[in-house]
Write a protein that holds these residues in place. Sequence first.
Motif, short mmCIF file in Angstrom:
data_model
loop_
_atom_site.label_atom_id
_atom_site.label_comp_id
_atom_site.label_asym_id
_atom_site.label_seq_id
_atom_site.Cartn_x
_atom_site.Cartn_y
_atom_site.Cartn_z
N THR A 1 39.42 54.59 73.42
CA THR A 1 38.31 55.35 73.98
C THR A 1 37.09 55.26 73.06
O THR A 1 37.22 55.05 71.85
N ALA A 2 35.92 55.38 73.64
CA ALA A 2 34.69 55.29 72.87
C ALA A 2 34.60 56.42 71.86
O ALA A 2 35.01 57.55 72.12
N ILE A 3 34.08 56.12 70.68
CA ILE A 3 33.94 57.12 69.61
C ILE A 3 32.60 57.83 69.76
O ILE A 3 31.55 57.19 69.89
N GLN A 4 32.63 59.13 69.73
CA GLN A 4 31.42 59.93 69.92
C GLN A 4 30.56 59.96 68.66
O GLN A 4 31.07 59.92 67.54
N CYS A 5 29.25 60.03 68.86
CA CYS A 5 28.32 60.37 67.78
C CYS A 5 28.12 61.89 67.85
O CYS A 5 27.75 62.42 68.92
N TYR B 1 37.38 40.20 79.90
CA TYR B 1 38.72 40.34 80.50
C TYR B 1 38.67 41.21 81.75
O TYR B 1 39.61 41.96 82.03
N GLY B 2 37.60 41.10 82.51
CA GLY B 2 37.43 41.94 83.69
C GLY B 2 38.42 41.69 84.79
O GLY B 2 38.56 42.52 85.70
N ALA B 3 39.14 40.57 84.75
CA ALA B 3 40.14 40.27 85.78
C ALA B 3 41.55 40.27 85.22
O ALA B 3 42.48 39.80 85.88
N ARG B 4 41.71 40.78 84.02
CA ARG B 4 43.02 40.68 83.37
C ARG B 4 43.49 42.03 82.86
O ARG B 4 42.73 42.76 82.22
N GLU B 5 44.74 42.35 83.17
CA GLU B 5 45.35 43.57 82.65
C GLU B 5 46.49 43.17 81.74
O GLU B 5 47.44 42.52 82.16
N TYR C 1 46.82 39.91 70.42
CA TYR C 1 45.88 39.87 69.31
C TYR C 1 44.44 40.14 69.73
O TYR C 1 43.56 40.28 68.89
N SER C 2 44.18 40.18 71.01
CA SER C 2 42.80 40.23 71.48
C SER C 2 42.10 41.51 71.03
O SER C 2 42.67 42.60 71.04
N ASN C 3 40.82 41.36 70.66
CA ASN C 3 39.97 42.49 70.32
C ASN C 3 39.08 42.90 71.49
O ASN C 3 38.17 43.71 71.30
N HIS C 4 39.32 42.32 72.66
CA HIS C 4 38.54 42.68 73.85
C HIS C 4 39.33 43.65 74.73
O HIS C 4 40.53 43.48 74.94
N ALA C 5 38.63 44.64 75.25
CA ALA C 5 39.24 45.53 76.24
C ALA C 5 39.59 44.74 77.49
O ALA C 5 38.86 43.82 77.88
N ASP C 6 40.72 45.09 78.12
CA ASP C 6 41.09 44.43 79.37
C ASP C 6 40.42 45.16 80.54
O ASP C 6 39.54 46.01 80.35
N ARG C 7 40.83 44.82 81.74
CA ARG C 7 40.21 45.38 82.95
C ARG C 7 40.21 46.91 82.94
O ARG C 7 39.16 47.54 83.16
N LYS C 8 41.35 47.49 82.65
CA LYS C 8 41.42 48.96 82.63
C LYS C 8 40.56 49.53 81.51
O LYS C 8 39.90 50.56 81.68
N GLY C 9 40.57 48.86 80.35
CA GLY C 9 39.77 49.34 79.23
C GLY C 9 38.28 49.29 79.53
O GLY C 9 37.52 50.20 79.15
N LEU C 10 37.83 48.23 80.21
CA LEU C 10 36.41 48.12 80.56
C LEU C 10 36.01 49.19 81.57
O LEU C 10 34.94 49.80 81.45
N LEU C 11 36.89 49.43 82.55
CA LEU C 11 36.60 50.48 83.53
C LEU C 11 36.54 51.84 82.85
O LEU C 11 35.70 52.69 83.20
N ARG C 12 37.41 52.06 81.87
CA ARG C 12 37.37 53.32 81.14
C ARG C 12 36.08 53.44 80.34
O ARG C 12 35.46 54.51 80.29
N TRP C 13 35.65 52.32 79.71
CA TRP C 13 34.40 52.35 78.93
C TRP C 13 33.22 52.68 79.84
O TRP C 13 32.35 53.49 79.50
N ILE C 14 33.18 52.05 81.00
CA ILE C 14 32.09 52.32 81.95
C ILE C 14 32.11 53.78 82.38
O ILE C 14 31.06 54.45 82.40
N LYS C 15 33.28 54.30 82.70
CA LYS C 15 33.39 55.70 83.14
C LYS C 15 32.95 56.65 82.04
O LYS C 15 32.32 57.68 82.30
#
Length: 522
Positions: free
Chosen positions: A192-196, A213-217, A393-407
């Motif tokens: 989850t995103a870290i708050q300031c 990774y918008g198409a990968r879970e 090993y990936s440091n990129h958020a996957d599909r669910k992670g990106l949707l969570r970041w956007i939300k």
Amino acid sequence: MADSVTITFHGAAGTVTGSCFEINGAGKTILVDCGLFQGTRSLERLNYEALPFDIGKINAIILSHAHLDHSGRLPCLYGHGYNPPTYCTAATADILKPLLMDSAKLQAASVERRNRRADRAGLPPFFPLYTGEDITKLMSNITTINYCEEIDLGHNVSFRLWDARHIVGSASVEINIGGQRLMISGDVGSGTAIQCVGQELGGYDHVICEATYGAREREETLLSERREALAAYVEDSLKSGGNLLIPAFAVERTQVILEDFLALFDSGRLPPVNVFLDAPLAQKVTRAMLKYRNNGADLLERPNIRFIQSVAESKQLNHMTGAVIIAGSGMCEGGRIRHHLIRNLPRRQSRVLFTGFQVAGTLGSVLKRGEKMVRISGNDVIVNADIAVLDGYSNHADRKGLLRWIKDHDPVSGSLFLVHGEEKALQTLAGDCKEAQRYGEPVIPALGEIWALPAGTQARLHKPGRGNAAQLIAPQDWTSRLAALRASVQQKVRALPSDQDRDKMLKSLERALENYQQEKLR
């Protein structure tokens, strides 16, 4: 005032690399990232075009993180004699210089190699993008800042960095300009995103989000499972008498892989096999990173982990078997991994283990796709080695992670732009966001497009992009198709039962080419 804000997508639009966004408004011009294009030869040629913005009008550059697809063209600005301030975190600045110096060195070597190739006789010579002097000028104009610190650029324009959780020092960029609040994700990591403290995370006029990774879970991989899989790959490769090649990115990926090896050695799961880190850049980056992510692992002090420095030492590895060789680059587009691939790909006993994203058109993506012959530095190389992929090993958020970041950044009163992804990833994530019915029609910009960003309402296309944008971002261009055709023809000709049959096939191909040329002349 707010309607005068625009954003131009100079890179990472319809493709994963070349991140570069120009934001204009309130009398200020801000550049977020200025990265290298990587992939097909057509896409890479964009690096050698004139920079697509007026350098003299740039008031500030904000660098999200050090990876070359975000930073790799920055020295070009300073090579033209301009000196705008570049803002980034201290960790990014520490990692940036060795990355760029290595990039300049590889460019110089690549230029020299290409220019002396026989098939380039009479063609215009290549030149490096920049020199060490340009990098020194860039570094002298860097201002390091902390996460959450608000930087005032004047004219009621300011920005701050939020922790993006991607690599050490990586950031998302919030810009306040023309009465608006914009958010540019950079590359997003997991979690989850870290708050300031004291700052509102959500509530933006417009959001620009990556979609790698918008198409990968990804299935959740335990650390113990990842390490067990790595151990199994090592055992299988060494048991067969071959080498295990691991193309690895110098930042974060190499360090995490080494930490996994140390854990496997310390637990007794693996004997202390020889692991060669044949990447001088990764060694420099490791030393720079230890103060930011030091977990107590003695990465530089193990006798069976050998740090290869000179080219002569690197070449000696070509005569070894039963070794693990970690080398850059992670997508096999440059660096020492290429000469190891030339030696090891024809050997059935060897294995290549990919641990990261492979951009379409790169050598790594071609190998991962299963091609049985590839072209490396002018050599046609048969692929008999096993090609494997180890997730986790990936440091990129996957599909669910990106949707969570956007939300996490809701509400978005204007437009959501999706960038830094290939077509399937972009379209899948756009469909998900549209289905959520919170973001209107997500925008997938094309290279060169300029969008007007009115406050609190949907963005408008202000100027169309490059006419050849679709061809540039295609996963295969004519050069890669030609290489694939050459490899296919060679395989099929060799497979014929006699020299007579081979001669007939070659003559039929020659006739087909002659017929096509004659038709074009009519």
